[in-house]
Design an enzyme around this catalytic site. Structure first.
Site, mmCIF file in Angstrom:
data_model
loop_
_atom_site.group_PDB
_atom_site.id
_atom_site.type_symbol
_atom_site.label_atom_id
_atom_site.label_comp_id
_atom_site.label_asym_id
_atom_site.label_seq_id
_atom_site.Cartn_x
_atom_site.Cartn_y
_atom_site.Cartn_z
ATOM 1 N N LYS A 208 53.623 20.160 56.686
ATOM 2 C CA LYS A 208 53.963 18.985 55.878
ATOM 3 C C LYS A 208 54.288 19.417 54.438
ATOM 4 O O LYS A 208 55.295 19.031 53.869
ATOM 5 C CB LYS A 208 52.777 18.019 55.902
ATOM 6 C CG LYS A 208 53.028 16.728 55.169
ATOM 7 C CD LYS A 208 51.890 15.750 55.420
ATOM 8 C CE LYS A 208 51.987 14.560 54.479
ATOM 9 N NZ LYS A 208 50.931 13.587 54.681
ATOM 10 N N GLU A 214 47.902 29.728 55.384
ATOM 11 C CA GLU A 214 47.939 30.325 56.719
ATOM 12 C C GLU A 214 49.356 30.282 57.298
ATOM 13 O O GLU A 214 49.871 31.262 57.840
ATOM 14 C CB GLU A 214 47.000 29.563 57.672
ATOM 15 C CG GLU A 214 45.527 29.676 57.354
ATOM 16 C CD GLU A 214 45.035 28.562 56.445
ATOM 17 O OE1 GLU A 214 45.824 28.055 55.614
ATOM 18 O OE2 GLU A 214 43.834 28.212 56.566
ATOM 19 N N GLY A 269 48.782 14.368 58.144
ATOM 20 C CA GLY A 269 48.917 15.578 58.960
ATOM 21 C C GLY A 269 48.298 15.426 60.345
ATOM 22 O O GLY A 269 48.908 15.761 61.362
ATOM 23 N N ARG A 270 47.074 14.873 60.395
ATOM 24 C CA ARG A 270 46.377 14.797 61.692
ATOM 25 C C ARG A 270 46.886 13.662 62.569
ATOM 26 O O ARG A 270 46.387 13.436 63.666
ATOM 27 C CB ARG A 270 44.865 14.710 61.476
ATOM 28 C CG ARG A 270 44.435 13.645 60.477
ATOM 29 C CD ARG A 270 42.993 13.834 60.027
ATOM 30 N NE ARG A 270 42.624 12.923 58.952
ATOM 31 C CZ ARG A 270 42.841 13.154 57.661
ATOM 32 N NH1 ARG A 270 43.455 14.264 57.278
ATOM 33 N NH2 ARG A 270 42.467 12.294 56.745
ATOM 34 N N GLU A 355 38.033 14.915 59.912
ATOM 35 C CA GLU A 355 38.766 15.008 58.645
ATOM 36 C C GLU A 355 39.013 13.595 58.090
ATOM 37 O O GLU A 355 39.106 13.387 56.887
ATOM 38 C CB GLU A 355 40.094 15.750 58.835
ATOM 39 C CG GLU A 355 40.638 16.348 57.561
ATOM 40 C CD GLU A 355 41.751 17.371 57.764
ATOM 41 O OE1 GLU A 355 41.482 18.586 57.734
ATOM 42 O OE2 GLU A 355 42.905 16.953 57.982
ATOM 43 N N HIS A 386 28.029 23.529 83.044
ATOM 44 C CA HIS A 386 27.333 24.814 83.158
ATOM 45 C C HIS A 386 27.091 25.437 81.794
ATOM 46 O O HIS A 386 26.858 26.635 81.688
ATOM 47 C CB HIS A 386 28.144 25.756 84.057
ATOM 48 C CG HIS A 386 28.319 25.196 85.439
ATOM 49 N ND1 HIS A 386 27.409 25.402 86.442
ATOM 50 C CD2 HIS A 386 29.269 24.374 85.948
ATOM 51 C CE1 HIS A 386 27.809 24.754 87.534
ATOM 52 N NE2 HIS A 386 28.934 24.117 87.259
ATOM 53 N N LYS A 514 39.770 26.055 49.814
ATOM 54 C CA LYS A 514 41.104 26.650 49.615
ATOM 55 C C LYS A 514 41.215 27.235 48.209
ATOM 56 O O LYS A 514 41.687 28.354 48.018
ATOM 57 C CB LYS A 514 42.195 25.573 49.773
ATOM 58 C CG LYS A 514 42.471 25.105 51.181
ATOM 59 C CD LYS A 514 43.700 24.192 51.163
ATOM 60 C CE LYS A 514 43.804 23.335 52.393
ATOM 61 N NZ LYS A 514 44.846 22.319 52.311
HETATM 62 O O1 F6P Z 1 43.195 21.012 56.570
HETATM 63 C C1 F6P Z 1 43.856 20.327 55.558
HETATM 64 C C2 F6P Z 1 45.259 19.980 55.931
HETATM 65 O O2 F6P Z 1 45.862 19.418 54.814
HETATM 66 C C3 F6P Z 1 45.360 19.045 57.128
HETATM 67 O O3 F6P Z 1 45.133 17.725 56.830
HETATM 68 C C4 F6P Z 1 46.722 19.355 57.624
HETATM 69 O O4 F6P Z 1 46.912 18.905 58.925
HETATM 70 C C5 F6P Z 1 46.728 20.858 57.512
HETATM 71 O O5 F6P Z 1 46.013 21.128 56.313
HETATM 72 C C6 F6P Z 1 48.076 21.515 57.457
HETATM 73 O O6 F6P Z 1 48.832 21.106 56.367
HETATM 74 P P1 F6P Z 1 50.386 21.328 56.301
HETATM 75 O O7 F6P Z 1 51.029 20.612 57.423
HETATM 76 O O8 F6P Z 1 50.812 20.811 54.967
HETATM 77 O O9 F6P Z 1 50.648 22.815 56.413
#
Ligand code: F6P
Length: 554
Positions: A208, A214, A269-270, A355, A386, A514
């Site tokens: 987003k 990452e 995002g979620r 979240e 199990h 972060k």
């Molecule tokens: O974990 C925090 C967050 O902002 C989530 O809400 C989101 O889904 C994820 O990081 C990834 O963010 P982006 O789509 O901006 O890379």
């Protein structure tokens, strides 16, 4: 408008507290005994899905009080505000309109004075065209070969949704294989790419913000891997596409803007699996199946909008969840799909729920004095049986659970499916009915155990029972059914957030870690004196220890 009401100050809250004492003194077995129609009375249908709420510690009065709680907390006004596109995510100044992504223009909605229906339709068309090109083999890689592998690089909502749905809908996979890379641990990208051919691999960089550490790290490593082949910079356009709200950053990365699929800040995002974040699904399942998935979600939105509280599945899910968290002391909720392909479903709603509702400040900015979002966890049955079911059956904690199963399997092999279903049914039955000391003793006597043996061992074989569950049963695991199920859980989370008087659509709680990681990175990458001054003794000690092990001395 959201009405910022403290739920614990409502009349219904007080009555629910009293009611809880009565319910704690009763049992599910008694509730069934006193009402032969309990199953019929407490099951609800949506399309092929049946939600059996009857094995929950509720009665008509509990439901009536939950309905009153919702009325006092302004749930209806909250839902209206969300669907109308009000900026209910006030801490980020954003509307919350993921449901509009699956609405196919049935409602006209504007954000900041501009209609969003046309842009949504345009992106869906772009996704359809792109996925058709890829599936038909008309999209060629730099050496003229077709694309066989998609690697979606994203994390959190830009990974969990598409990954979970792709796995859950395995029987619908086509010849394009999707892979998902999320962790910044190099193992993830290395192990994913090691067997792939750059000539036949396409990367979807899904973020987003297009700035998540990452994702950008993995995206740069993917580009380097790609360029180590015979490909050159100009070939990136054939192998890298982006899904984002941030055009500038996409262009900076070197992705052709015509290869960008946009979404918008009013998609959390979620909750973004319904947006272009689902591009890998359109490619790996075919656009038609992606559309069926969206339509399944829309069906649940319509059900929510059109049903009275008593018949409303997401409202009942939300209300029962609140009942357990705030009045019966549940700390967690388990989600157990009896469907191996849904193995990431609980993980997906770990983010979706935790979240969203893992908040300790209310919408007035005051500290919260009651519990909010529960801990969400789970694994598919029968494997969970199990592993952790021992604690669910005989542990000291109270764990309400959702069980999800489908009557028909995509894999008609021998009697696997009957065995799977018999386990699902048996577990919910066992949780509820338990086994009394008398039953255990009779069983042991019948086996010929001695009185001494019975006296010694029987206490350990008693199951107290009375452990609640909701069973959700569908006809078959299809894109529509999965879409409806996900939307039901999404609405449950939203409604609970309204009642708990929290902002469900921000996630400030993930920011501090972060920020601190950014201050630690230079201390691990370069030798720096700063470690002496800037950190607490434990963090400092750990940094030094790690640096020593890595051959760096500070
Ligand atoms: O974990 C925090 C967050 O902002 C989530 O809400 C989101 O889904 C994820 O990081 C990834 O963010 P982006 O789509 O901006 O890379």
């Amino acid at each position: 408008m959201l009405q910022n009401i403290n739920p614990s100050q409502t009349k219904a809250w007080e009555k629910l507290k009293q009611k809880a004492e009565e319910i704690k003194a009763s049992s599910l077995k008694d509730l069934f005994k006193s009402d032969p129609q309990r199953f019929e009375r407490l099951t609800r249908n949506h399309e092929s899905l049946l939600f059996d709420f009857s094995k929950n510690l509720i009665d008509e009065e509990v439901l009536m009080l939950l309905k009153q709680l919702f009325a006092e907390c302004g749930v209806e006004a909250g839902l209206k505000a969300m669907f109308d596109g009000e900026k209910i995510n006030e801490t980020e100044g954003r509307a919350v309109l993921h449901s509009q992504l699956r609405n196919f223009g049935a409602r006209a909605i504007e954000v900041d004075g501009a209609s969003i229906n046309e842009p949504i339709a345009a992106v869906l068309e772009q996704m359809q065209d792109f996925s058709d090109l890829l599936i038909s083999g008309n999209w060629k890689g730099f050496s003229g070969k077709t694309i066989k592998h998609i690697v979606n690089i994203g994390i959190g909502g830009s990974d969990l949704g598409p990954l979970m749905v792709y796995e859950a809908l395995k029987p619908y996979h086509n010849h394009i294989k999707c892979h998902y890379v999320s962790n910044v641990d190099a193992a993830h990208i290395h192990e994913t790419l090691k067997d792939l051919d750059p000539e036949q691999t396409l990367f979807i960089i899904a973020s987003k913000t297009f700035s998540t550490q990452e994702t950008m790290t993995n995206a740069h490593s993917a580009r380097a891997w790609f360029l180590r082949s015979d490909a050159s910079e100009k070939d990136i356009a054939k192998h890298f596409v982006a899904v984002s709200t941030n055009r500038e950053k996409v262009v900076d990365f070197g992705i052709d803007p015509s290869n960008m699929f946009v979404f918008w800040d009013w998609v959390g995002g979620r909750y973004s699996v319904w947006s272009a974040i689902g591009l890998s699904l359109a490619c790996g399942l075919g656009y038609k199946n992606f559309e069926k998935f969206l339509r399944g979600g829309k069906g649940m939105d319509d059900h929510l909008a059109q049903s009275e509280f008593d018949q409303n599945i997401p409202m009942l899910m939300a209300g029962i969840g609140i009942w357990y968290v705030n009045f019966l002391g549940a700390e967690s909720e388990a989600i157990i799909p009896y469907d191996q392909n849904m193995h990431r479903f609980a993980a997906y709603f770990q983010q979706g729920n935790m979240e969203s509702n893992g908040k300790d400040t209310d919408r007035n900015g005051d500290p919260i004095t009651y519990h909010t979002g529960p801990i969400i966890w789970g694994e598919p049955g029968t494997n969970g049986q199990h592993a952790f079911f021992q604690l669910m059956h005989q542990g000291s904690r109270f764990i309400p659970a959702d069980f999800i199963a489908f009557a028909e399997s995509h894999y008609p092999i021998g009697d696997h499916h009957s065995k799977l279903l018999s386990n699902f049914l048996a577990q919910t039955e066992a949780l509820m009915v338990g086994k009394t000391a008398e039953e255990v003793e009779a069983e042991m006597q019948a086996r010929g155990d001695s009185p001494e043996q019975i006296a010694k061992v029987s206490p350990f074989r008693v199951f107290k029972g009375n452990r609640p569950s909701t069973s959700i049963v569908g006809a078959k695991s299809t894109p529509e059914a999965l879409g409806a199920l996900i939307a039901a859980y999404e609405h449950k989370i939203f409604i609970q957030g309204i009642v708990w008087n929290i902002y469900s659509f921000d996630q400030w709680g993930v920011e501090l870690g972060k920020q601190l990681a950014n201050t630690i990175l230079p201390l691990l990458e370069n030798q720096s004196e700063e470690v002496e001054i800037s950190k607490d003794a434990s963090t400092k000690g750990l940094i030094k220890y790690i640096n020593r092990l890595r051959g760096k001395n500070n």
